[in-house]
Design an enzyme around this catalytic site. Structure first.
Site, PDB file in Angstrom:
ATOM      1  N   SER A  47       0.865  -1.239  -0.104  1.00  0.00           N
ATOM      2  CA  SER A  47       0.114   0.007  -0.109  1.00  0.00           C
ATOM      3  C   SER A  47       0.819   1.305   0.022  1.00  0.00           C
ATOM      4  O   SER A  47       0.945   2.028   0.870  1.00  0.00           O
ATOM      5  CB  SER A  47      -0.850  -0.091   1.207  1.00  0.00           C
ATOM      6  OG  SER A  47      -0.220   0.119   2.191  1.00  0.00           O
ATOM      7  N   HIS A 159      -3.213  -5.840   2.485  1.00  0.00           N
ATOM      8  CA  HIS A 159      -2.628  -7.135   2.714  1.00  0.00           C
ATOM      9  C   HIS A 159      -3.180  -8.344   2.979  1.00  0.00           C
ATOM     10  O   HIS A 159      -2.611  -9.330   3.641  1.00  0.00           O
ATOM     11  CB  HIS A 159      -2.025  -6.574   4.180  1.00  0.00           C
ATOM     12  CG  HIS A 159      -1.114  -5.410   4.261  1.00  0.00           C
ATOM     13  ND1 HIS A 159      -0.546  -4.627   5.343  1.00  0.00           N
ATOM     14  CD2 HIS A 159      -0.571  -4.767   3.237  1.00  0.00           C
ATOM     15  CE1 HIS A 159       0.363  -3.746   5.068  1.00  0.00           C
ATOM     16  NE2 HIS A 159       0.048  -3.793   3.581  1.00  0.00           N
ATOM     17  N   GLU A 168      -5.031  -2.570   9.066  1.00  0.00           N
ATOM     18  CA  GLU A 168      -4.352  -3.310  10.451  1.00  0.00           C
ATOM     19  C   GLU A 168      -4.995  -2.782  11.514  1.00  0.00           C
ATOM     20  O   GLU A 168      -5.368  -1.768  11.743  1.00  0.00           O
ATOM     21  CB  GLU A 168      -2.898  -2.785  10.191  1.00  0.00           C
ATOM     22  CG  GLU A 168      -2.059  -2.784   9.253  1.00  0.00           C
ATOM     23  CD  GLU A 168      -0.978  -2.275   9.181  1.00  0.00           C
ATOM     24  OE1 GLU A 168      -0.278  -1.749  10.263  1.00  0.00           O
ATOM     25  OE2 GLU A 168      -0.234  -1.810   8.007  1.00  0.00           O
ATOM     26  N   GLU A 209       1.408  -9.567   6.794  1.00  0.00           N
ATOM     27  CA  GLU A 209       2.411  -9.184   8.035  1.00  0.00           C
ATOM     28  C   GLU A 209       1.974 -10.067   9.240  1.00  0.00           C
ATOM     29  O   GLU A 209       2.605  -9.897  10.236  1.00  0.00           O
ATOM     30  CB  GLU A 209       2.018  -7.629   8.422  1.00  0.00           C
ATOM     31  CG  GLU A 209       2.426  -6.667   7.327  1.00  0.00           C
ATOM     32  CD  GLU A 209       1.998  -5.284   7.677  1.00  0.00           C
ATOM     33  OE1 GLU A 209       1.503  -4.990   8.718  1.00  0.00           O
ATOM     34  OE2 GLU A 209       2.734  -4.551   6.954  1.00  0.00           O
ATOM     35  N   ASP A 246      -4.307   0.936  11.513  1.00  0.00           N
ATOM     36  CA  ASP A 246      -3.748   1.587  10.488  1.00  0.00           C
ATOM     37  C   ASP A 246      -4.943   1.351   9.460  1.00  0.00           C
ATOM     38  O   ASP A 246      -5.156   0.347   8.860  1.00  0.00           O
ATOM     39  CB  ASP A 246      -2.489   1.021  10.057  1.00  0.00           C
ATOM     40  CG  ASP A 246      -2.034   1.564   8.402  1.00  0.00           C
ATOM     41  OD1 ASP A 246      -2.775   2.588   8.237  1.00  0.00           O
ATOM     42  OD2 ASP A 246      -0.893   1.391   8.052  1.00  0.00           O
ATOM     43  N   GLU A 287      -3.579   5.542  12.244  1.00  0.00           N
ATOM     44  CA  GLU A 287      -2.603   5.974  11.186  1.00  0.00           C
ATOM     45  C   GLU A 287      -3.448   6.201   9.874  1.00  0.00           C
ATOM     46  O   GLU A 287      -4.377   5.180   9.676  1.00  0.00           O
ATOM     47  CB  GLU A 287      -1.764   4.570  10.940  1.00  0.00           C
ATOM     48  CG  GLU A 287      -0.503   4.992  10.025  1.00  0.00           C
ATOM     49  CD  GLU A 287       0.282   3.710  10.069  1.00  0.00           C
ATOM     50  OE1 GLU A 287       0.509   3.040  10.961  1.00  0.00           O
ATOM     51  OE2 GLU A 287       0.854   3.254   8.856  1.00  0.00           O
ATOM     52  N   ASP A 314       1.411   8.075   7.486  1.00  0.00           N
ATOM     53  CA  ASP A 314       2.182   7.215   6.715  1.00  0.00           C
ATOM     54  C   ASP A 314       2.299   7.828   5.395  1.00  0.00           C
ATOM     55  O   ASP A 314       3.091   8.474   4.974  1.00  0.00           O
ATOM     56  CB  ASP A 314       1.670   5.688   6.856  1.00  0.00           C
ATOM     57  CG  ASP A 314       2.180   4.924   6.022  1.00  0.00           C
ATOM     58  OD1 ASP A 314       3.409   5.117   5.408  1.00  0.00           O
ATOM     59  OD2 ASP A 314       1.819   3.841   5.915  1.00  0.00           O
ATOM     60  N   LYS A 339       9.488   5.023   7.674  1.00  0.00           N
ATOM     61  CA  LYS A 339       9.909   3.894   6.906  1.00  0.00           C
ATOM     62  C   LYS A 339      11.257   4.148   6.024  1.00  0.00           C
ATOM     63  O   LYS A 339      11.118   4.928   5.124  1.00  0.00           O
ATOM     64  CB  LYS A 339       8.805   3.312   6.018  1.00  0.00           C
ATOM     65  CG  LYS A 339       7.485   2.830   6.516  1.00  0.00           C
ATOM     66  CD  LYS A 339       6.529   2.872   5.523  1.00  0.00           C
ATOM     67  CE  LYS A 339       5.254   1.925   5.942  1.00  0.00           C
ATOM     68  NZ  LYS A 339       3.897   2.192   4.926  1.00  0.00           N
ATOM     69  N   HIS A 367       8.103  -1.252   9.537  1.00  0.00           N
ATOM     70  CA  HIS A 367       8.525  -2.094   8.527  1.00  0.00           C
ATOM     71  C   HIS A 367       8.019  -1.965   7.403  1.00  0.00           C
ATOM     72  O   HIS A 367       6.948  -0.861   7.219  1.00  0.00           O
ATOM     73  CB  HIS A 367       8.194  -3.703   9.130  1.00  0.00           C
ATOM     74  CG  HIS A 367       6.616  -3.869   9.414  1.00  0.00           C
ATOM     75  ND1 HIS A 367       6.145  -5.252   9.413  1.00  0.00           N
ATOM     76  CD2 HIS A 367       5.661  -3.122   9.608  1.00  0.00           C
ATOM     77  CE1 HIS A 367       4.764  -5.089   9.695  1.00  0.00           C
ATOM     78  NE2 HIS A 367       4.562  -3.707   9.617  1.00  0.00           N
ATOM     79  N   LYS A 390       6.534  -0.536  14.850  1.00  0.00           N
ATOM     80  CA  LYS A 390       5.508  -1.280  14.182  1.00  0.00           C
ATOM     81  C   LYS A 390       5.977  -2.414  13.156  1.00  0.00           C
ATOM     82  O   LYS A 390       6.490  -2.032  12.188  1.00  0.00           O
ATOM     83  CB  LYS A 390       4.582  -0.507  13.228  1.00  0.00           C
ATOM     84  CG  LYS A 390       3.355  -0.889  12.641  1.00  0.00           C
ATOM     85  CD  LYS A 390       2.411  -0.065  11.952  1.00  0.00           C
ATOM     86  CE  LYS A 390       2.692   0.109  10.552  1.00  0.00           C
ATOM     87  NZ  LYS A 390       1.618   0.461   9.737  1.00  0.00           N
TER      88      LYS A 390
HETATM   89  O1  LIG Z   1       0.912   0.794   5.288  1.00  0.00           O
HETATM   90  C1  LIG Z   1       1.779   0.574   6.282  1.00  0.00           C
HETATM   91  O2  LIG Z   1       1.834   1.068   7.211  1.00  0.00           O
HETATM   92  C2  LIG Z   1       2.692  -0.734   5.743  1.00  0.00           C
HETATM   93  C3  LIG Z   1       3.288  -1.384   6.750  1.00  0.00           C
HETATM   94  O3  LIG Z   1       2.634  -2.078   7.919  1.00  0.00           O
HETATM   95  O4  LIG Z   1       2.203  -1.509   4.782  1.00  0.00           O
HETATM   96  P1  LIG Z   1       3.128  -1.437   3.167  1.00  0.00           P
HETATM   97  O5  LIG Z   1       4.406  -1.712   3.662  1.00  0.00           O
HETATM   98  O6  LIG Z   1       2.198  -2.277   2.419  1.00  0.00           O
HETATM   99  O7  LIG Z   1       2.788   0.147   2.626  1.00  0.00           O
HETATM  100 MG   LIG Z   2       0.329   2.521   6.888  1.00  0.00          MG
END
Ligand SMILES: O=C(O)[C@@H](CO)OP(=O)(O)O
Ligand SMILES: [Mg+2]
Length: 430
Positions: A47, A159, A168, A209, A246, A287, A314, A339, A367, A390
């Site tokens: 995502s 996911h 999440e 995850e 999230d 989030e 994010d 990230k 992660h 996280k």
């Molecule tokens: O959205 C998120 O926060 C992440 C990690 O949990 O997902 P992705 O790495 O798919 O962006």
């Molecule tokens: Mg996110």
């Protein structure tokens, strides 16, 4: 005294390896003149935010399964010749040298995956050379704060292939005395949740995850099953173990609307939905409650919920100091997800954390959904004193690798270790 001349980069090796989804990703190895080396593998998201640094994939636009041979070749033919001879201790020089060769805003020439692999491997090589654990090399003598884990135990959205729109649903064992105890609490709730799902003939297969991906009918149903699991495992929801979400709402934002199930919500409606969840359950953090470019909506969300809970950007901030600064100036969110591959270098990652600190925004080290055995984010969480990490659930080794690294760090720190939960991080909600 350390003779930095001896820490010059001699050789850089790169290769294509696989991530936890079986997709190709980049590994780099930085070898110094001393013979000491460091290695790193970059993760990959599903995502992903539109404003993230560019992950270079063979064949043009990103598509799962496509190789990273171009990114690997860029390390060997364009990055290595420029970095050989520089000191691995000079991380800023290393990262800015790569930015200069790349010469784009989004790292699309070399590939953020190429740059990041070398950036992180350089830090490891330097830490190994001076004989320090990575968290200590990056964080110095104050690197002693073990993060509260935000553990993603129910997966949905991009996911998982179930019917949940939110991505999440996390448990947050903040009411522990140590990280080890927090991890145990999380594991106990995870296993209890599995028993409850099994007893209701709901699926216990897991998402990317490692959280379960059952077909549940609503967010309320998920929250209720999590509360039940926490209580059945012997803990008190809220005071000992809180909840976090999230929403990853960019994924279902279409034509100025949030498409949740059969509903089409405006930003205002979405905020009301989130407020109701916060009112009814011990949620301490949300989030990406709204989409990555819905700045007006985010302002309203922050006005309505920002004093009560943590609001994490994010896709909104993408670990980018420029976007974070805009958020700080406009009173948007109060926390940033960090990230490393969203921005593509270690120094820019540390910059974003520092900026967040100065503005009293919290940082959550994170992660990606496509991970590897690389545990660098565990060290980064302790080094930066972020106080939160996280890194997924408790059923997949690429996630557990980070938890195990944190256990090692806590042991190594001995009586100097502090668990961030004991600093009252989330006590405002209990
Ligand atoms: O959205 C998120 O926060 C992440 C990690 O949990 O997902 P992705 O790495 O798919 O962006
Ligand atoms: Mg996110």
């Amino acid at each position: 005294m350390i003779d930095s001349l001896k820490l010059v980069i001699d050789t850089i090796i790169a290769r294509e390896v696989l991530d936890s989804r079986g997709n190709p990703t980049v590994e780099a190895e930085v070898l110094l003149g001393t013979g000491i080396s460091g290695r790193a593998i970059v993760p990959s998201g599903a995502s992903t935010g539109a404003h993230e640094a560019h992950e270079l994939r063979d064949g043009g636009t990103k598509y799962f399964g496509r190789g990273v041979t171009k990114a690997v070749a860029n390390i060997e033919t364009r990055i290595a010749p420029a970095l050989c001879g520089l000191s691995a201790l000079d991380q800023m020089n290393i990262d800015s040298a790569m930015a200069k060769i790349d010469n784009t805003d989004d790292k699309s020439s070399l590939g953020a995956n190429a740059i990041l692999a070398v950036s992180l491997a350089t830090a490891r090589a330097a830490a190994n050379s001076v004989g320090l654990p990575l968290y200590r090399y990056l964080g110095g003598p104050m690197a002693n704060l073990l993060p509260v884990p935000l553990m993603n135990v129910i997966n949905g959205g991009a996911h998982a292939s179930n019917n949940l729109d939110f991505q999440e649903f996390m448990i947050v064992p903040h009411g522990a005395q140590t990280f080890r105890e927090a991890l145990q609490m999380g594991a106990e709730v995870f296993h209890t949740l599995k028993d409850i799902l099994t007893s209701r003939t709901l699926s216990t297969s897991v998402g990317d995850e490692g959280g379960f991906a059952p077909n549940l009918n609503s967010n309320d149903e998920v929250a209720k099953i999590l509360i039940e699991s926490i209580e059945k495992a012997g803990y008190t929801p809220g005071t000992q173990i809180a909840l976090a979400l999230d929403v990853a709402s960019t994924e279902f934002y279409k034509d100025n609307h949030y498409c949740v199930g059969k509903e089409k919500y405006s930003s205002f409606d979405m905020i009301t939905q989130l407020e109701n969840l916060v009112k009814n359950y011990p949620i301490v953090s949300i989030e990406d409650g709204l989409a990555e470019d819905d700045w007006e909506g985010w302002k309203l969300l922050t006005n309505r919920l920002g004093k009560e809970i943590q609001l994490v950007g994010d896709d909104l901030f993408v670990t980018n100091s420029k976007r974070l600064l805009k958020g700080i100036r406009e009173g948007v969110a109060n926390s940033i997800l960090i990230k490393v591959n969203q921005i593509g270098s270690l120094t820019e990652t540390l910059d974003a954390i520092e900026l967040a600190n100065r503005a009293s925004y919290s940082s959550v080290i994170s992660h990606r959904s496509g991970e590897t055995e690389d545990t660098i984010i565990a060290d980064l969480a302790v080094a930066s004193r972020a106080g939160q990490i996280k890194t997924g659930s408790l059923s997949r080794s690429e996630r557990i690798a980070k938890y195990n690294q944190l256990l090692r760090i806590e042991d190594e720190l001995g009586n100097q270790a502090r668990y961030a939960g004991t600093t009252g991080l989330f006590n405002f909600r209990v």
